[in-house]
Design a protein around this motif. Sequence first.
Motif, short mmCIF file in Angstrom:
data_model
loop_
_atom_site.label_atom_id
_atom_site.label_comp_id
_atom_site.label_asym_id
_atom_site.label_seq_id
_atom_site.Cartn_x
_atom_site.Cartn_y
_atom_site.Cartn_z
N UNK A 3 16.77 -56.10 20.04
CA UNK A 3 15.67 -55.33 19.47
C UNK A 3 16.13 -54.47 18.32
N UNK A 4 17.34 -54.71 17.84
CA UNK A 4 17.92 -53.91 16.76
C UNK A 4 17.06 -54.03 15.50
N UNK A 5 16.96 -52.93 14.80
CA UNK A 5 16.19 -52.86 13.56
C UNK A 5 17.16 -52.70 12.41
N UNK A 6 16.93 -53.43 11.33
CA UNK A 6 17.75 -53.29 10.13
C UNK A 6 17.22 -52.09 9.35
N UNK A 7 18.00 -50.98 9.29
CA UNK A 7 17.52 -49.79 8.58
C UNK A 7 17.18 -50.04 7.12
N UNK A 8 17.91 -50.93 6.45
CA UNK A 8 17.60 -51.22 5.04
C UNK A 8 16.24 -51.90 4.92
N UNK A 9 15.97 -52.85 5.80
CA UNK A 9 14.69 -53.55 5.78
C UNK A 9 13.55 -52.60 6.16
N UNK A 10 13.78 -51.77 7.16
CA UNK A 10 12.77 -50.79 7.57
C UNK A 10 12.49 -49.81 6.44
N UNK A 11 13.54 -49.38 5.75
CA UNK A 11 13.37 -48.46 4.62
C UNK A 11 12.48 -49.08 3.56
N UNK A 12 12.73 -50.32 3.23
CA UNK A 12 11.93 -51.02 2.23
C UNK A 12 10.49 -51.18 2.70
N UNK A 13 10.29 -51.50 3.97
CA UNK A 13 8.94 -51.64 4.51
C UNK A 13 8.18 -50.32 4.44
N UNK A 14 8.84 -49.22 4.80
CA UNK A 14 8.19 -47.91 4.76
C UNK A 14 7.85 -47.54 3.32
N UNK A 15 8.80 -47.74 2.40
CA UNK A 15 8.56 -47.42 0.99
C UNK A 15 7.37 -48.20 0.45
N UNK A 16 7.34 -49.49 0.73
CA UNK A 16 6.24 -50.33 0.24
C UNK A 16 4.91 -49.93 0.87
N UNK A 17 4.94 -49.59 2.14
CA UNK A 17 3.72 -49.16 2.83
C UNK A 17 3.20 -47.85 2.26
N UNK A 18 4.08 -46.89 2.02
CA UNK A 18 3.65 -45.61 1.45
C UNK A 18 3.08 -45.82 0.06
N UNK A 19 3.71 -46.68 -0.74
CA UNK A 19 3.20 -46.96 -2.08
C UNK A 19 1.80 -47.56 -1.99
N UNK A 20 1.63 -48.56 -1.13
CA UNK A 20 0.33 -49.22 -0.99
C UNK A 20 -0.73 -48.25 -0.47
N UNK A 21 -0.34 -47.42 0.49
CA UNK A 21 -1.26 -46.42 1.05
C UNK A 21 -1.70 -45.43 -0.03
N UNK A 22 -0.74 -44.97 -0.82
CA UNK A 22 -1.05 -44.02 -1.89
C UNK A 22 -2.02 -44.64 -2.89
#
Length: 157
Positions: A3-22
């Motif tokens: 169930x390990x999460x790749x922090x780099x991939x998660x970071x990119x997902x969060x950044x993209x989501x925040x951009x789209x949300x904004x």
Amino acid sequence: MSNAVDPAELSEDIRALIWAYTRRLSGASQAVGDLTLSQQTVLARLHQAPGATSAELARAEYVSPQSMSSTVSTLVDAGLVAVSPDPRDGRRRRLDLTDEGTAAIEAVRAHKTDWLRGRLVAELTPAEQRQVADAVVLLRRLLVLDTVSTTPPKGQS
């Protein structure tokens, strides 16, 4: 199976989501008056920190002083922001919301809140809404370290 999460991939997902949300939220708020996103941001900052100067706003928004001056001038001309000399330093020009400016930012915030509330109710079950609420706590903890002085608190634009 991990169930390990790749922090780099998660970071990119969060950044993209925040951009789209904004972008989605700013698009939704365009229905309220003729305020640009930059103008809405200035009004929100002045609501949070009355008496700020144009230079302080420019630094907080990472824009040039000339760009901020143009945005502020437009808001002053529209009667949404008032300029006055600082009582402690007459060289400084304080910026404050007028009653119309306060009403404008409150209308924008209400519209954004209503839009997002509608999306939450229409798209998510109560259990999913709870998951989003839990995630917001974690995201706030992540972001508060860098943005305490530059991000409007909960309930602000």
